[in-house]
Write a protein that holds these residues in place. Structure first.
Motif, short mmCIF file in Angstrom:
data_model
loop_
_atom_site.label_atom_id
_atom_site.label_comp_id
_atom_site.label_asym_id
_atom_site.label_seq_id
_atom_site.Cartn_x
_atom_site.Cartn_y
_atom_site.Cartn_z
N UNK A 28 0.81 -1.22 0.00
CA UNK A 28 0.00 0.00 0.00
C UNK A 28 0.84 1.27 0.00
N UNK A 29 2.11 1.19 0.47
CA UNK A 29 2.91 2.41 0.59
C UNK A 29 4.31 2.30 -0.02
N UNK A 30 4.81 1.09 -0.23
CA UNK A 30 6.20 0.89 -0.61
C UNK A 30 6.37 0.96 -2.13
N UNK A 31 6.96 2.06 -2.60
CA UNK A 31 7.13 2.28 -4.03
C UNK A 31 8.12 1.30 -4.66
N UNK A 32 8.92 0.63 -3.85
CA UNK A 32 9.94 -0.27 -4.41
C UNK A 32 9.38 -1.64 -4.79
N UNK A 33 8.17 -1.97 -4.34
CA UNK A 33 7.57 -3.27 -4.67
C UNK A 33 7.07 -3.24 -6.12
N UNK A 34 7.58 -4.13 -6.93
CA UNK A 34 7.26 -4.12 -8.36
C UNK A 34 5.76 -4.24 -8.63
N UNK A 35 5.09 -5.07 -7.85
CA UNK A 35 3.66 -5.30 -8.08
C UNK A 35 2.84 -4.04 -7.90
N UNK A 36 3.33 -3.08 -7.16
CA UNK A 36 2.60 -1.83 -6.94
C UNK A 36 2.36 -1.10 -8.26
N UNK A 37 3.40 -1.02 -9.08
CA UNK A 37 3.25 -0.33 -10.37
C UNK A 37 2.29 -1.08 -11.29
N UNK A 38 2.36 -2.40 -11.22
CA UNK A 38 1.43 -3.22 -12.01
C UNK A 38 -0.02 -2.92 -11.65
N UNK A 39 -0.32 -2.85 -10.37
CA UNK A 39 -1.69 -2.59 -9.95
C UNK A 39 -2.11 -1.15 -10.23
N UNK A 40 -1.19 -0.22 -10.13
CA UNK A 40 -1.52 1.17 -10.44
C UNK A 40 -1.85 1.36 -11.92
#
Length: 266
Positions: free
Chosen positions: A17-29
C-alpha cells in the motif's frame, strides 16, 4: 455489460500500500490502463484474510470500513482509507447462486468491512473507491476442488458486470521470508510449476496441487492465500485461458504472480 474475465491477484505484504519499491505496486496502479479498462458494475473479492466455517458474504449497506488486520507496520498504513460502497444486492445474489448450486449453508455478516486482502490491491487498482465491493470468505478446512466449485457457482455474475477477483499470494510462507535474500529455489520451482500448469490449462492439477506441485506444503503451509485462485479459475470456466499478467518475488519467497482467466465461451 457482461465480463469475460476473472482474476487472481497476489497482494503479498500489506506494505504494498505504501512501498514504491515493490514491483507489483506499479502493475496494480496501471490496472485500468494496461490490464482491464472495462469498468465493472461491482467487485466481488475472495480474500485469503477471511476464513469461516461456511461461505459467508458481507452484506453492508453503507460505506465499507477499512480493516487494519496487520500488526507492527508503519503508522501511515493505519491512516489509509478505502471507503468503497457496500454491495448488498450483490451479496444476496451470491447467496442465491451458492444455494442454487448446492451450498446449503451460506451466512451473512452485516458489519464486516474490507480486510487488507481486498482493500490494499483495490486501493491501487481503483483509487477512487467508487465501485461497490462485496467480500466472500474461504473455508480453509476444505480443498481446492471445493473452492473451484464455489467459483463455478459464481460464474453467472460475470454476465451481470461483476468483477470476480481472488486475492492471495502465489507463494505464501511467512516463516520463510528473508529480507535482502535472493529468490529461494523451492519458491521459484513452485511458482514456475503453477505458471506452467495454469498456462497449459491443467486446472485439475492445480485443484490437487498438494499432490502435484513441488514443495507444495512449503509454498503454502496453510492454504488460505491459495484457495482464492481456485475460486477465480472456477468462475472463469473449465475452458478458460490463463494469462500471467504480473510476476515478481520479494523477500526471497513471497510471490506476487497474478493471473487473468478469460472464458473461451464468451
Amino acid at each position: 455489460m457482461a465480463l469475460k474475465d476473472t482474476f487472481y491477484i497476489s497482494h503479498g505484504s500489506p506494505t504494498l500500500s505504501i512501498d514504491e519499491s515493490i514491483q507489483a505496486r506499479k502493475f496494480l496502479q496501471s490496472w485500468k490502463k494496461d490490464v482491464f479498462p472495462q469498468r465493472p458494475s461491482s467487485i466481488l473479492v475472495i480474500s485469503g484474510h477471511w476464513e469461516t466455517a461456511v461461505p459467508t458474504v458481507n452484506v453492508v449497506d453503507s460505506i465499507n470500513d477499512t480493516i487494519y488486520d496487520f500488526y507492527g507496520f508503519p503508522k501511515q498504513m493505519y491512516q489509509l482509507k478505502y471507503p468503497a460502497p457496500g454491495a448488498p444486492q450483490l451479496a444476496r445474489r451470491v447467496k442465491e447462486l451458492l444455494k442454487k448450486s448446492g451450498f446449503s449453508h451460506v451466512d451473512e455478516d452485516t458489519k464486516r468491512g474490507l480486510d487488507h486482502g481486498a482493500w490494499v490491491p483495490l486501493f491501487l487498482m481503483y483509487p477512487e473507491a467508487d465501485i461497490p465491493v462485496c467480500q466472500i470468505s474461504i473455508q480453509s478446512q476444505q480443498d481446492g476442488t471445493y473452492h473451484y466449485n464455489l467459483g463455478k457457482a459464481l460464474a453467472p455474475l460475470k454476465d451481470e458486470g461483476v468483477l470476480i477477483m481472488g486475492s492471495g499470494s502465489a507463494v505464501h510462507n511467512l516463516r520463510a521470508l528473508e529480507p535482502h535474500s535472493t529468490v529461494a529455489p523451492w519458491a521459484l520451482e513452485f511458482d514456475n510449476w503453477l505458471k506452467d500448469a495454469l498456462l497449459e490449462g491443467r486446472y485439475e492439477d492445480v485443484n490437487h496441487y498438494e499432490q502435484k506441485a513441488p514443495h507444495a506444503k512449503k509454498a503454502h503451509p496453510w492454504p488460505d492465500h491459495f484457495y482464492p485462485l481456485h475460486v477465480a479459475i472456477g468462475a472463469a470456466g473449465e475452458d478458460a485461458k490463463a494469462k500471467l499478467i504480473h510476476s515478481s518475488i520479494e523477500l526471497g519467497s513471497l510471490s506476487y504472480a497474478s493471473y487473468q482467466f478469460t472464458s473461451a465461451a464468451s
